[in-house]
Design an enzyme around this catalytic site. Structure first.
Site, PDB file in Angstrom:
ATOM      1  N   LYS A 112    -105.533-130.443  -4.297  1.00 45.76           N
ATOM      2  CA  LYS A 112    -103.978-130.397  -3.997  1.00 45.76           C
ATOM      3  C   LYS A 112    -104.118-128.071  -3.933  1.00 45.76           C
ATOM      4  O   LYS A 112    -102.866-128.092  -3.498  1.00 45.76           O
ATOM      5  CB  LYS A 112    -103.089-130.846  -5.274  1.00 45.76           C
TER       6      LYS A 112
HETATM    7  C1  LIG Z   1    -103.071-135.765  -4.405  1.00 44.58           C
HETATM    8  C2  LIG Z   1    -104.678-136.575  -5.008  1.00 44.58           C
HETATM    9  C3  LIG Z   1    -105.055-138.111  -4.740  1.00 44.58           C
HETATM   10  C4  LIG Z   1    -104.590-138.005  -3.105  1.00 44.58           C
HETATM   11  O1  LIG Z   1    -104.889-137.794  -2.382  1.00 44.58           O
HETATM   12  P1  LIG Z   1    -103.693-137.600  -0.232  1.00 44.58           P
HETATM   13  O2  LIG Z   1    -103.612-136.510  -0.078  1.00 44.58           O
HETATM   14  O3  LIG Z   1    -102.032-138.349  -1.708  1.00 44.58           O
HETATM   15  O4  LIG Z   1    -103.733-138.541  -0.486  1.00 44.58           O
HETATM   16  C5  LIG Z   1    -106.585-138.070  -5.081  1.00 44.58           C
HETATM   17  N1  LIG Z   1    -107.165-137.275  -5.494  1.00 44.58           N
HETATM   18  C6  LIG Z   1    -107.064-136.414  -6.581  1.00 44.58           C
HETATM   19  C7  LIG Z   1    -107.195-135.702  -8.057  1.00 44.58           C
HETATM   20  C8  LIG Z   1    -105.556-136.210  -6.061  1.00 44.58           C
HETATM   21  O5  LIG Z   1    -105.125-134.930  -7.160  1.00 44.58           O
END
Ligand SMILES: *Cc1c(COP(=O)(O)O)cnc(C)c1O
Length: 435
Positions: free
Chosen positions: A107
């Site tokens: 993120k």
């Molecule tokens: C947010 C997140 C996901 C999922 O990603 P999306 O873009 O919402 O599909 C997977 N793994 C981790 C560690 C995350 O923080």
């Protein structure tokens, strides 16, 4: 580039407007009106480009008409200031580590780019921007970190008291500066409700320039295509079929991959790996999208029963279920299988994979077995550092997991948060007193 709304009821807007608004007036999500294909030269010479140069080429192709080159370059240099290496498990399978940013999850790519873009676009604003974010853990710290010390921007993070992990809480409450953590006596849903209500409140809107930095902002999506190109750059044999396996929750990460393919990246297949929250694989099987309440699992960042980027994906495929289901495959795995995969990967490859990445490994493994392919580039996106889930990792592996320094440092700082109730009037009065 113009950006349209997936609900198709409001007019197209500029990138600037899409970033500041977050969500379209008709409640839809913004998408670029077209996906320009990158020139062949870019792919032929990609090995000579640095990660940041690749990011620039991709971003410039989509939004270069609105941001001067020099500024765009500095936005990228500030936001994407960490690497995204592939660690090979064997000749066919590699792990694309997306956790080298400050908060140890992928993120960071989206949140930091959005923070830089929003700061740039708000320079001409007379009013300070106030960002409200409800978080159940990871998103809040990535967003806050991206905005840390940004001039003219104040961030209020709302998190549910006692319902985030110790490490997550320390990441949320030790930033200080322009970041304020609000510890809400309630649930994550309460936090989200407070934020939503604030955005509808005319009195607040008169006093503040409010912006939401939520996951559906287009400025978070675009940078999530960068590392797919950078992964391609790292492949030794670029002629083998390329398969990306993406652990998915809201499907923003996967959407970033689909955009990279639209822009010319030669991807054979995307695999959407999910935990017990299996709305998407069910859609691929039946053609029906039926959201469900989310189920709690050990890969908790993927506990999503109504993936918010689903309608973006539908648009990319012009609502063509058949085409979509030939380019994307998807399967769901239980916590038990996830735990056994963590153990197996540690034993077979001496690699520590977090629960989200382990779901990805299982999905790739199943796909390879079913399709009997022997020579390929299978890339699993490792979305978080295993230390973020230290309790699960230590419980499964019965060994001590080392905590990276950038995470550890926040564990020894002083926690600073302001406790509020889950009543809207309390939250509103708190905000009004800040002015
Ligand atoms: C947010 C997140 C996901 C999922 O990603 P999306 O873009 O919402 O599909 C997977 N793994 C981790 C560690 C995350 O923080």
């Amino acid at each position: 580039m113009k950006f349209y709304s997936t609900n198709k009821k409001s007019k197209e807007v500029s990138f600037k407007e899409a970033v500041i608004k977050g969500i379209a007036d008709d409640g839809g999500l913004f998408m670029p009106a077209s996906f320009p294909v990158l020139p062949k030269k870019f792919f032929d010479e990609i090995e000579n480009l640095s990660f940041q140069e690749i990011c620039f080429e991709v971003a410039n192709t989509i939004i270069g008409d609105e941001i001067p080159s020099k500024t765009l370059q500095s936005i990228i240099n500030n936001a994407i200031n960490f690497k995204a290496p592939i660690v090979k498990l064997n000749n066919n399978i590699g792990v694309l580590e997306l956790f080298h940013g400050p908060t140890l999850a992928f993120k960071d790519f989206g949140a930091r780019f959005m923070a830089e873009a929003l700061s740039y676009f708000s320079k001409e604003n007379k009013k300070n921007i106030t960002i409200l974010v409800a978080t159940s853990g990871d998103t809040g710290s990535a967003v806050a970190n991206g905005f840390l010390n940004s001039k003219g921007i104040k961030v209020f993070l709302l998190y549910p008291e006692g319902k985030v992990s110790h490490i997550q809480e320390m990441q949320l409450t030790t930033l200080d500066g322009n970041i304020t953590a609000l510890e809400v006596n309630g649930t994550f849903d309460d936090c989200q409700k407070l934020v939503k209500q604030a955005f509808l409140d005319n009195e607040l809107k008169k006093n503040f320039f409010l912006s939401s930095a939520n996951s559906i902002n287009i400025a978070r999506l675009i940078p999530q295509s960068f590392y797919y190109f950078n992964a391609y750059k790292q492949l030794e044999d670029k002629n083998k079929p390329l398969i990306f396996c993406v652990p998915s929750g809201n499907f923003g990460n996967l959407t970033g991959g689909l955009i990279s393919k639209k822009m010319g990246l030669p991807v054979e297949k995307f695999i959407a790996a999910v935990n017990s929250n299996d709305v998407f694989p069910n859609y691929l099987k039946t053609g029906k999208f039926i959201p469900k309440p989310s189920i709690k699992t050990i890969s908790n960042a993927m506990d999503v029963g109504n993936p918010s980027n689903f309608y973006r994906i539908l648009d990319i495929f012009n609502n063509d279920w058949y085409k979509l289901s030939t380019e994307i495959s998807s399967s769901s795995f239980s916590d038990e299988l996830t735990k056994s995969a963590i153990k197996r990967i540690r034993k077979d490859y001496n690699y520590l994979i977090d629960p989200h990445g382990a779901v990805g490994y299982l999905a790739l493994e199943e796909y390879i077995k079913q399709n009997k392919i022997e020579s390929f580039n299978g890339i699993i996106l490792e979305t978080a550092h295993p230390a973020k889930f230290i309790d699960i990792m230590e419980d499964v592996l019965k060994e001590n997991i080392e905590i990276p320094e950038r995470l550890e440092s926040s564990l020894y700082k002083e926690k600073k948060s302001i406790k509020i109730s889950n009543e809207y009037t309390d939250f509103k009065n708190f905000l009004l007193n800040q002015n």
